[in-house]
Design a protein around this motif. Structure first.
Motif, PDB file in Angstrom:
ATOM      1  N   ARG A 250      33.668  21.475  48.340  1.00 45.47           N
ATOM      2  CA  ARG A 250      34.122  22.794  48.757  1.00 45.47           C
ATOM      3  C   ARG A 250      35.568  22.984  48.312  1.00 45.47           C
ATOM      4  O   ARG A 250      36.348  22.035  48.300  1.00 45.47           O
ATOM      5  N   ALA A 251      35.910  24.229  47.968  1.00 43.96           N
ATOM      6  CA  ALA A 251      37.295  24.560  47.613  1.00 43.96           C
ATOM      7  C   ALA A 251      37.695  25.810  48.379  1.00 43.96           C
ATOM      8  O   ALA A 251      36.932  26.781  48.417  1.00 43.96           O
ATOM      9  N   ILE A 252      38.861  25.777  48.988  1.00 40.55           N
ATOM     10  CA  ILE A 252      39.330  26.898  49.808  1.00 40.55           C
ATOM     11  C   ILE A 252      40.737  27.280  49.383  1.00 40.55           C
ATOM     12  O   ILE A 252      41.631  26.430  49.314  1.00 40.55           O
ATOM     13  N   CYS A 253      40.923  28.572  49.116  1.00 44.21           N
ATOM     14  CA  CYS A 253      42.239  29.089  48.751  1.00 44.21           C
ATOM     15  C   CYS A 253      42.597  30.208  49.717  1.00 44.21           C
ATOM     16  O   CYS A 253      41.833  31.177  49.862  1.00 44.21           O
ATOM     17  N   ASN A 254      43.725  30.058  50.371  1.00 40.44           N
ATOM     18  CA  ASN A 254      44.181  31.030  51.358  1.00 40.44           C
ATOM     19  C   ASN A 254      45.308  31.860  50.767  1.00 40.44           C
ATOM     20  O   ASN A 254      46.188  31.330  50.076  1.00 40.44           O
ATOM     21  N   ILE A 255      45.306  33.150  51.039  1.00 41.08           N
ATOM     22  CA  ILE A 255      46.300  34.056  50.467  1.00 41.08           C
ATOM     23  C   ILE A 255      47.720  33.674  50.875  1.00 41.08           C
ATOM     24  O   ILE A 255      48.690  33.993  50.176  1.00 41.08           O
ATOM     25  N   GLU A 256      47.871  32.946  51.984  1.00 35.56           N
ATOM     26  CA  GLU A 256      49.200  32.537  52.425  1.00 35.56           C
ATOM     27  C   GLU A 256      49.850  31.560  51.451  1.00 35.56           C
ATOM     28  O   GLU A 256      51.062  31.374  51.478  1.00 35.56           O
ATOM     29  N   THR A 257      49.040  30.916  50.597  1.00 33.87           N
ATOM     30  CA  THR A 257      49.613  29.996  49.615  1.00 33.87           C
ATOM     31  C   THR A 257      49.988  30.708  48.321  1.00 33.87           C
ATOM     32  O   THR A 257      50.578  30.094  47.427  1.00 33.87           O
ATOM     33  N   LEU A 258      49.620  31.988  48.208  1.00 37.02           N
ATOM     34  CA  LEU A 258      49.853  32.740  46.973  1.00 37.02           C
ATOM     35  C   LEU A 258      51.258  33.335  46.954  1.00 37.02           C
ATOM     36  O   LEU A 258      51.649  34.052  47.866  1.00 37.02           O
ATOM     37  N   SER A 259      52.007  33.038  45.908  1.00 34.13           N
ATOM     38  CA  SER A 259      53.334  33.627  45.744  1.00 34.13           C
ATOM     39  C   SER A 259      53.428  34.273  44.375  1.00 34.13           C
ATOM     40  O   SER A 259      52.881  33.766  43.393  1.00 34.13           O
ATOM     41  N   GLY A 260      54.123  35.398  44.299  1.00 36.20           N
ATOM     42  CA  GLY A 260      54.242  36.151  43.051  1.00 36.20           C
ATOM     43  C   GLY A 260      54.192  37.637  43.348  1.00 36.20           C
ATOM     44  O   GLY A 260      53.853  38.049  44.462  1.00 36.20           O
ATOM     45  N   LYS A 261      54.522  38.448  42.380  1.00 34.75           N
ATOM     46  CA  LYS A 261      54.564  39.898  42.570  1.00 34.75           C
ATOM     47  C   LYS A 261      53.571  40.587  41.633  1.00 34.75           C
ATOM     48  O   LYS A 261      53.482  40.261  40.449  1.00 34.75           O
ATOM     49  N   PHE A 262      52.839  41.557  42.191  1.00 25.28           N
ATOM     50  CA  PHE A 262      51.888  42.327  41.404  1.00 25.28           C
ATOM     51  C   PHE A 262      52.556  43.525  40.722  1.00 25.28           C
ATOM     52  O   PHE A 262      51.981  44.116  39.807  1.00 25.28           O
ATOM     53  N   ALA A 263      53.761  43.866  41.163  1.00 17.56           N
ATOM     54  CA  ALA A 263      54.444  45.060  40.656  1.00 17.56           C
ATOM     55  C   ALA A 263      54.592  45.085  39.128  1.00 17.56           C
ATOM     56  O   ALA A 263      54.418  46.148  38.515  1.00 17.56           O
ATOM     57  N   PRO A 264      54.916  43.955  38.452  1.00 16.44           N
ATOM     58  CA  PRO A 264      55.065  44.012  36.997  1.00 16.44           C
ATOM     59  C   PRO A 264      53.818  44.533  36.278  1.00 16.44           C
ATOM     60  O   PRO A 264      53.927  45.172  35.225  1.00 16.44           O
ATOM     61  N   LEU A 265      52.635  44.263  36.837  1.00 16.70           N
ATOM     62  CA  LEU A 265      51.400  44.713  36.193  1.00 16.70           C
ATOM     63  C   LEU A 265      51.320  46.237  36.158  1.00 16.70           C
ATOM     64  O   LEU A 265      50.725  46.808  35.237  1.00 16.70           O
ATOM     65  N   GLN A 266      51.922  46.882  37.156  1.00 18.70           N
ATOM     66  CA  GLN A 266      51.924  48.343  37.175  1.00 18.70           C
ATOM     67  C   GLN A 266      52.800  48.928  36.071  1.00 18.70           C
ATOM     68  O   GLN A 266      52.697  50.106  35.734  1.00 18.70           O
ATOM     69  N   LYS A 267      53.667  48.075  35.502  1.00 23.53           N
ATOM     70  CA  LYS A 267      54.532  48.500  34.398  1.00 23.53           C
ATOM     71  C   LYS A 267      54.074  47.882  33.072  1.00 23.53           C
ATOM     72  O   LYS A 267      54.831  47.811  32.110  1.00 23.53           O
TER      73      LYS A 267
END
Length: 304
Positions: A250-267
């Motif tokens: 089993r593999a589990i990924c929790n959003i609390e471990t995710l760091s980074g910004k999505f804003a650049p993709l909007q540009k």
């Protein structure tokens, strides 16, 4: 990183019961010991720990009958509220109930918890006996079906599975399947039989692939949540193995471990993300993966 753990030692159970009393009984002025009942020995217990191995959430499940499981004692530390830990516990307990053969789960909810259990798929059935003779509760029920295994956005989850199959064919050969998505936590599973080595354990490379795809998948679903798109590529990956996998990968990924910004993709610029993935053998933590991923917007990926 948060991990779902099964308490085993006397010290772990002592800490677990104290946490339950502190968060579920002390606020109502009930004495220590009131957090326990006659089902403790036959129940399955789960806790969530943080990076410091401190308990931040807990829950319990036991069978009332061969077909009905009862979920109780869901608690989350006040400092860790609104991080999806309650649902993370619920997913773990529901999986235990299903493995035990239950086709439905019940819980006796106080008024303040009804909305939470409703968000997990439970519906009020009738009034339940008061807790400890004074706390009013409602009995809520959830029937287990294939359709409610994926808690949130089943169409996106299906699209992710199809994307893996079409663009990364090895996932089919490895038996990697998306198992659960709550909006904050993604769980995948793999077939041990399709990834077994001469020692009867899972290939290390297969474990790395499972972890990588799980992290990739969480970013894919988070892009969907925000109406964004792009090509997701692994920039760097590091994994630490502690124990072999011999039963259920089993593999589990929790959003609390995710760091980074999505804003650049909007540009129309590429975005960098870091995350962690916990690898388990059934309920035993066996490895941790740390990954760096890049998301390239269509304009960038077409030029490169």
């Amino acid at each position: 990183m948060y991990k779902v753990v099964t308490p085993k030692s006397d010290a772990e159970f002592e800490a677990y019961f104290h946490f339950r009393w502190e968060h579920l009984r002390q606020p109502w002025n009930f004495p220590p010991g009131s957090e326990k009942d006659e089902y403790e020995q036959v129940a399955e217990h789960r806790i969530i720990t943080n990076r410091k191995n401190e308990i931040v959430a807990c829950g319990r499940v036991h069978l009332n009958t061969a077909e009905e499981a009862q979920i109780r004692h869901i608690a989350v530390h006040n400092d860790h509220m609104r991080k999806g830990l309650g649902k993370m516990v619920m997913v773990a307990l529901e999986n235990v109930a299903k493995d035990l053969g239950a086709v439905r789960a019940v819980t006796n909810s106080r008024e303040i918890s009804i909305d939470f259990f409703a968000s997990c798929g439970f519906v009020v059935e009738r009034e339940a006996p008061n807790e400890l003779g004074m706390l009013k509760r409602q009995q809520m029920v959830k029937k287990f079906t294939e359709n409610n295994t994926l808690v949130l956005h089943p169409k996106w989850c299906k699209a992710l599975q199809e994307t893996w199959s079409e663009t990364i064919p090895i996932t089919e050969h490895m038996g990697i399947k998306l198992y659960q998505y709550t909006g904050r936590t993604l769980e995948t599973r793999a077939s041990l039989n399709k990834n077994i080595n001469i020692h009867g354990t899972m290939f290390a490379g297969s474990i790395f692939s499972l972890a990588t795809l799980t992290g990739w998948g969480l970013i894919y679903l988070q892009l969907k949540e925000r109406g964004l798109s792009g090509d997701i590529v692994l920039g760097d990956g590091d994994i630490h193995y502690h124990k072999p996998i011999t039963m259920k990968p089993r593999a589990i990924c929790n959003i609390e471990t995710l760091s980074g910004k999505f804003a650049p993709l909007q540009k129309n610029k590429k975005a960098r993300f870091e995350l962690s993935v916990a690898i388990l053998d059934n309920d035993t933590a066996v490895a941790e993966f740390e990954g760096v991923f890049w998301v390239l917007p269509p304009e960038v990926s077409d030029k490169e």
